[in-house]
Design a protein around this motif. Structure first.
Motif, PDB file in Angstrom:
ATOM      1  N   LYS A   2       2.626  10.049   3.613  1.00  0.00           N
ATOM      2  CA  LYS A   2       3.819   9.424   4.185  1.00  0.00           C
ATOM      3  C   LYS A   2       3.833   7.914   3.944  1.00  0.00           C
ATOM      4  O   LYS A   2       4.870   7.275   4.067  1.00  0.00           O
ATOM      5  CB  LYS A   2       3.889   9.675   5.690  1.00  0.00           C
ATOM      6  CG  LYS A   2       3.923  11.142   6.098  1.00  0.00           C
ATOM      7  CD  LYS A   2       3.812  11.259   7.608  1.00  0.00           C
ATOM      8  CE  LYS A   2       3.625  12.699   8.051  1.00  0.00           C
ATOM      9  NZ  LYS A   2       3.386  12.799   9.527  1.00  0.00           N
ATOM     10  N   TYR A   3       2.658   7.344   3.626  1.00  0.00           N
ATOM     11  CA  TYR A   3       2.540   5.880   3.500  1.00  0.00           C
ATOM     12  C   TYR A   3       1.837   5.477   2.200  1.00  0.00           C
ATOM     13  O   TYR A   3       0.950   4.628   2.217  1.00  0.00           O
ATOM     14  CB  TYR A   3       1.743   5.320   4.683  1.00  0.00           C
ATOM     15  CG  TYR A   3       2.207   5.780   6.038  1.00  0.00           C
ATOM     16  CD1 TYR A   3       3.269   5.151   6.679  1.00  0.00           C
ATOM     17  CD2 TYR A   3       1.570   6.837   6.702  1.00  0.00           C
ATOM     18  CE1 TYR A   3       3.703   5.565   7.932  1.00  0.00           C
ATOM     19  CE2 TYR A   3       2.000   7.258   7.957  1.00  0.00           C
ATOM     20  CZ  TYR A   3       3.058   6.623   8.565  1.00  0.00           C
ATOM     21  OH  TYR A   3       3.484   7.036   9.803  1.00  0.00           O
ATOM     22  N   PRO A   4       2.219   6.038   1.061  1.00  0.00           N
ATOM     23  CA  PRO A   4       1.449   5.761  -0.169  1.00  0.00           C
ATOM     24  C   PRO A   4       1.480   4.300  -0.614  1.00  0.00           C
ATOM     25  O   PRO A   4       0.503   3.794  -1.159  1.00  0.00           O
ATOM     26  CB  PRO A   4       2.115   6.666  -1.206  1.00  0.00           C
ATOM     27  CG  PRO A   4       3.514   6.855  -0.695  1.00  0.00           C
ATOM     28  CD  PRO A   4       3.381   6.913   0.794  1.00  0.00           C
ATOM     29  N   SER A   5       2.600   3.610  -0.358  1.00  0.00           N
ATOM     30  CA  SER A   5       2.720   2.215  -0.802  1.00  0.00           C
ATOM     31  C   SER A   5       1.853   1.272   0.018  1.00  0.00           C
ATOM     32  O   SER A   5       1.680   0.100  -0.350  1.00  0.00           O
ATOM     33  CB  SER A   5       4.178   1.760  -0.746  1.00  0.00           C
ATOM     34  OG  SER A   5       4.668   1.817   0.580  1.00  0.00           O
ATOM     35  N   LYS A   6       1.305   1.763   1.138  1.00  0.00           N
ATOM     36  CA  LYS A   6       0.468   0.919   1.993  1.00  0.00           C
ATOM     37  C   LYS A   6      -0.983   0.882   1.503  1.00  0.00           C
ATOM     38  O   LYS A   6      -1.772   0.051   1.968  1.00  0.00           O
ATOM     39  CB  LYS A   6       0.483   1.438   3.436  1.00  0.00           C
ATOM     40  CG  LYS A   6       1.861   1.559   4.062  1.00  0.00           C
ATOM     41  CD  LYS A   6       2.499   0.216   4.294  1.00  0.00           C
ATOM     42  CE  LYS A   6       3.856   0.365   4.963  1.00  0.00           C
ATOM     43  NZ  LYS A   6       4.554  -0.931   5.088  1.00  0.00           N
ATOM     44  N   LEU A   7      -1.361   1.782   0.622  1.00  0.00           N
ATOM     45  CA  LEU A   7      -2.765   1.914   0.243  1.00  0.00           C
ATOM     46  C   LEU A   7      -3.252   0.758  -0.634  1.00  0.00           C
ATOM     47  O   LEU A   7      -4.283   0.154  -0.362  1.00  0.00           O
ATOM     48  CB  LEU A   7      -2.994   3.247  -0.475  1.00  0.00           C
ATOM     49  CG  LEU A   7      -2.831   4.482   0.422  1.00  0.00           C
ATOM     50  CD1 LEU A   7      -2.845   5.748  -0.424  1.00  0.00           C
ATOM     51  CD2 LEU A   7      -3.934   4.524   1.472  1.00  0.00           C
ATOM     52  N   PHE A  15      -3.297  -1.952   6.641  1.00  0.00           N
ATOM     53  CA  PHE A  15      -2.973  -0.546   6.886  1.00  0.00           C
ATOM     54  C   PHE A  15      -4.240   0.265   7.171  1.00  0.00           C
ATOM     55  O   PHE A  15      -5.209   0.226   6.422  1.00  0.00           O
ATOM     56  CB  PHE A  15      -2.258   0.043   5.680  1.00  0.00           C
ATOM     57  CG  PHE A  15      -2.038   1.537   5.766  1.00  0.00           C
ATOM     58  CD1 PHE A  15      -1.110   2.060   6.652  1.00  0.00           C
ATOM     59  CD2 PHE A  15      -2.772   2.404   4.982  1.00  0.00           C
ATOM     60  CE1 PHE A  15      -0.911   3.422   6.738  1.00  0.00           C
ATOM     61  CE2 PHE A  15      -2.579   3.773   5.061  1.00  0.00           C
ATOM     62  CZ  PHE A  15      -1.643   4.295   5.942  1.00  0.00           C
ATOM     63  N   ASN A  16      -4.213   1.008   8.285  1.00  0.00           N
ATOM     64  CA  ASN A  16      -5.357   1.833   8.674  1.00  0.00           C
ATOM     65  C   ASN A  16      -4.877   2.940   9.608  1.00  0.00           C
ATOM     66  O   ASN A  16      -3.750   2.925  10.093  1.00  0.00           O
ATOM     67  CB  ASN A  16      -6.428   0.979   9.360  1.00  0.00           C
ATOM     68  CG  ASN A  16      -7.789   1.646   9.366  1.00  0.00           C
ATOM     69  OD1 ASN A  16      -8.002   2.696   8.755  1.00  0.00           O
ATOM     70  ND2 ASN A  16      -8.735   1.054  10.063  1.00  0.00           N
ATOM     71  N   ILE A  49      -0.734  10.612  15.103  1.00  0.00           N
ATOM     72  CA  ILE A  49      -1.882   9.728  14.970  1.00  0.00           C
ATOM     73  C   ILE A  49      -1.400   8.277  14.845  1.00  0.00           C
ATOM     74  O   ILE A  49      -0.374   7.994  14.226  1.00  0.00           O
ATOM     75  CB  ILE A  49      -2.720  10.151  13.749  1.00  0.00           C
ATOM     76  CG1 ILE A  49      -4.092   9.518  13.800  1.00  0.00           C
ATOM     77  CG2 ILE A  49      -2.014   9.835  12.459  1.00  0.00           C
ATOM     78  CD1 ILE A  49      -5.052  10.139  12.816  1.00  0.00           C
ATOM     79  N   LYS A  50      -2.135   7.375  15.463  1.00  0.00           N
ATOM     80  CA  LYS A  50      -1.718   5.974  15.514  1.00  0.00           C
ATOM     81  C   LYS A  50      -2.001   5.278  14.177  1.00  0.00           C
ATOM     82  O   LYS A  50      -3.098   5.364  13.636  1.00  0.00           O
ATOM     83  CB  LYS A  50      -2.439   5.256  16.648  1.00  0.00           C
ATOM     84  CG  LYS A  50      -1.756   3.983  17.113  1.00  0.00           C
ATOM     85  CD  LYS A  50      -2.333   3.504  18.430  1.00  0.00           C
ATOM     86  CE  LYS A  50      -1.572   2.328  18.994  1.00  0.00           C
ATOM     87  NZ  LYS A  50      -2.114   1.866  20.274  1.00  0.00           N
ATOM     88  N   ILE A  51      -0.980   4.592  13.668  1.00  0.00           N
ATOM     89  CA  ILE A  51      -1.074   3.890  12.387  1.00  0.00           C
ATOM     90  C   ILE A  51      -1.064   2.387  12.636  1.00  0.00           C
ATOM     91  O   ILE A  51      -0.242   1.877  13.391  1.00  0.00           O
ATOM     92  CB  ILE A  51       0.113   4.255  11.466  1.00  0.00           C
ATOM     93  CG1 ILE A  51       0.187   5.769  11.239  1.00  0.00           C
ATOM     94  CG2 ILE A  51       0.010   3.506  10.138  1.00  0.00           C
ATOM     95  CD1 ILE A  51      -0.992   6.357  10.513  1.00  0.00           C
TER      96      ILE A  51
END
Length: 337
Positions: free
Chosen positions: A200-205, A174-175, A147-149
């Motif tokens: 995989k991307y918790p710090s981006k939230l 981040f989306n 999926i595209k991040i």
């Protein structure tokens, strides 16, 4: 066959004729030049190329790439990545040409995530390109398998004497492609797939950035901010409980223990994800954070007491201070079943 104009083979085989051709500037065609001169101009934008013609061109380019050395292969890939060269099908089933990075492979997880999504302009690779011999070529081109991040990079902005950068990798942009659509039409699969993606991307939230107005000033930390994805996740109900029912509560009222077993909660990023989503801490974790003490089970406490007795019995110096564990029954909460 090459799209360059060529001389007859009988002439090209004649050594004297070949020398003459070289003198007047005629040389053997360079296959990379063929791509740049005949393919790039056609596919540099979303032109109306017929489906059959585009597939013929793809086969021709693939043959050139296959016969090239490693250096030339990279040059070809770098050129093609910028072109609307790969054919796919949009939500209406129409054949369209796109850049490789905007095309998805037909993977079941992706098809289920984007099911009925006619909002996000999702394009899946056309059946013609699914031949096994194309697989490595398409991988090198960057056709999407996941999926595209968006906003996965760190923030680093420098313009007109103003500077901004990430702290601990946070990015307010981040989306995830299709996130809003999927949240509005949530189901168990989408929820599980979403969890496996954001962990995989918790710090981006959520987090902080810092800014300064010139190079001589020190950076100023921003207030806590939330990414596009985190805001969407907070605005919708999307998690399921242990009975596989949708939890209709805000994220800050949900604990890990409330969640269905479909979610991976032993992942190394789980604590960061709990923070990023703003979950309610369970009683044990909340107690440990507030008091600084480590909660142990009754069984663990009994083992420590037994070690203490053994230490006392084996002591050869009774006048020395006796060892005791740095816990007491008051620090103990009942062990979970």
């Amino acid at each position: 066959t090459s799209k360059f104009r060529t001389v007859k083979k009988t002439i090209a085989k004649n050594e004297k004729a070949k020398e003459l051709l070289k003198k007047i500037g005629i040389k053997e065609p360079d296959q990379i030049s063929e791509i740049k001169e005949f393919i790039s101009p056609i596919y540099n934008n979303k032109s109306a190329v017929k489906e059959s013609e585009s597939k013929d061109d793809f086969d021709r380019v693939f043959s050139i790439w296959l016969g090239a050395n490693e250096y030339k292969q990279k040059e070809i890939i770098d050129t093609l990545k910028q072109l609307y060269f790969i054919g796919g099908r949009n939500h209406a089933g129409l054949f369209v040409l796109e850049k490789p990075e905007n095309i998805y492979l037909k993977i079941e997880n992706l098809r289920a995530w984007f099911d009925e999504n006619n909002v996000d302009n999702v394009i899946f690779l056309d059946e013609f390109f699914l031949k096994p011999l194309y697989r490595t070529f398409l991988d090198r081109l960057g056709v999407q398998k996941d999926i595209k991040i968006y906003g996965n990079n760190d923030v680093h902005i420098s313009q007109h004497g103003w500077y901004k950068r990430s702290i601990n990798g946070f990015n307010p942009e981040f989306n995830i492609q299709g996130l809003k659509f999927s949240l509005e039409r949530i189901n168990v699969f989408r929820s599980k797939y979403l969890w496996s993606t954001i962990i995989k991307y918790p710090s981006k939230l959520k987090g902080h950035t810092e800014c300064r107005t010139n190079q001589r000033d020190s950076y100023t930390k921003s207030n806590e901010d939330f990414s596009v994805a985190q805001k969407l996740l907070t605005q919708h109900y999307w998690l399921y409980d242990t009975s596989q029912k949708l939890i209709e509560k805000p994220l800050n009222e949900i604990m890990l223990s409330d969640l269905s077993s479909i979610y991976e909660i032993t992942h190394e990023n789980i604590d960061k994800l709990v923070y990023g989503l703003g979950f309610k801490l369970d009683e044990i974790k909340e107690f440990e954070e507030k008091t600084g003490k480590k909660v142990i089970s009754q069984e663990e406490y009994d083992e420590l007491q037994e070690l203490r007795k053994q230490k006392e019995n084996n002591s050869e110096a009774p006048d020395q201070p006796q060892w005791s564990p740095d816990v007491s029954p008051f620090d103990i909460l009942p062990a979970e079943d």
